[in-house]
Design an enzyme around this catalytic site. Sequence first.
Site, PDB file in Angstrom:
ATOM      1  CB  SER A 132      22.479  38.046  43.608  1.00  0.00           C
ATOM      2  OG  SER A 132      22.744  36.754  44.086  1.00  0.00           O
ATOM      3  CE  LYS A 187      25.534  35.990  42.228  1.00  0.00           C
ATOM      4  NZ  LYS A 187      26.709  36.653  42.843  1.00  0.00           N
ATOM      5  CG  ASP A 213      27.546  32.847  42.971  1.00  0.00           C
ATOM      6  OD1 ASP A 213      28.457  31.992  43.005  1.00  0.00           O
ATOM      7  OD2 ASP A 213      27.457  33.796  43.788  1.00  0.00           O
ATOM      8  CD  GLU A 236      29.632  35.179  41.685  1.00  0.00           C
ATOM      9  OE1 GLU A 236      28.790  35.735  40.940  1.00  0.00           O
ATOM     10  OE2 GLU A 236      29.763  35.469  42.885  1.00  0.00           O
ATOM     11  CG  ASP A 266      32.281  35.601  45.513  1.00  0.00           C
ATOM     12  OD1 ASP A 266      33.005  36.088  46.399  1.00  0.00           O
ATOM     13  OD2 ASP A 266      31.036  35.569  45.641  1.00  0.00           O
ATOM     14  CE  LYS A 325      30.333  38.592  47.222  1.00  0.00           C
ATOM     15  NZ  LYS A 325      29.908  37.249  47.662  1.00  0.00           N
ATOM     16  N   GLY A 354      27.977  41.421  46.402  1.00  0.00           N
ATOM     17  CA  GLY A 354      27.221  41.921  47.549  1.00  0.00           C
ATOM     18  C   GLY A 354      27.119  40.846  48.604  1.00  0.00           C
TER      19      GLY A 354
END
Length: 362
Positions: free
Chosen positions: A130, A155, A182, A206, A231, A255, A283
């Site tokens: 990411s 990402k 994201d 995302e 998320d 998560k 993460g």
Amino acid sequence: MAEIIVYNMKIPLKVPFETSFGVQNVRDVLLFRYSGDVEAWGESVTDSYPGYSYEDNGTALYIFRTYLLEILKETEDPMEFISRARKIKGHNMAKSAVETMLWDLQAKRKGKSLKEIIGGSKEKIDSGISIGILPMEKLLSMIRNSLDRGYKRIKLKVKPGWDVDVVKRVREEFGDIPLTVDANQAFEKNVERVKMLDRYELLMIEQPLNERNLLGHSKLQREMSTPICLDESIHSVEDAERMYEMDAGRIINLKIGRVGGLSESLRIIDFSRENGIPIWCGGMLETGIGRALNVIVQSRKEFTLPGDTSPSDRYFEKDVIKRPFIMEKGTIAVPSGNGIGVEPDIEFIEKSSYSRYAFRIG
Ligand code: OSB
Ligand code: MG
């Protein structure tokens, strides 16, 4: 006699991490240590600023010392602990830090790996990266490096004004690499920009909209073929059920901290499998302690997409564990030692902490 020791320490990030909610240069880490017949650890995924969620290190410590500590004195069983903690509303990250420390404790007392306890089968997991918002040239060179190092998926963080053109440029430069974006909820007032991303064959988009806006995500999903991944919206298995029923998202980013621990994570994993929903592990720039848990959960066969789980040296010069996580051919080995299977460098943690609190529990 046993005690819980809570550590606060700041670790500089090698590369600033910018998202639609802010820039981060330092990771303000909150660690929980059980020190008694065995040593066990948990990491709170909170940070010093409540930008991703309302929780921060201050609230996590407050909830721990005011409420969770009392429950912990009554039971050291992780499932019993988390079920008694349900009467306290919210504060999933604080609860998760303590619950996962207890999973480590219980596994170590039984002489088992946590991987075995949760029924994990993989020996290594696929790693995705990411990458935060960066000046274009830096971003392109970081993507180039990441592909060279073998990452299985890239990402990118996006925000209004740093969206379609960035994805277009990255596609021109790198072709059909496995790519996702994201938005961290930033497109409430710019839904049209999200729709414009539909032609770039992203694996998913995302969290484009506010975490509470399931209806908005559902409407958007109907107008796009790119799967929406949620998320921030998912705090429990019930949230995952609502996402599925409303078609507000077609992929889940799990998560462990955000959903309140491993017990709830296992429910979400089961729900995903039963309904054919792809799931992957997100993460929160964790140190080796939280990272171990993320790697272990991904040893479950349900995780078919690469997670946001990079090796330690993507984030820090020095991790808090003695043998940092490394990546080989885009994969990370799952710890198979007792408990979470990593050895925290206690001397380093003690000497680097800016505060330390000890609570006797028996
Ligand atoms: O939204 O996935 C997110 C990091 C901090 C807060 C929110 C997010 C992230 C990441 C994960 O993107 C990065 C990582 O741990 O490598
Ligand atoms: Mg995210």
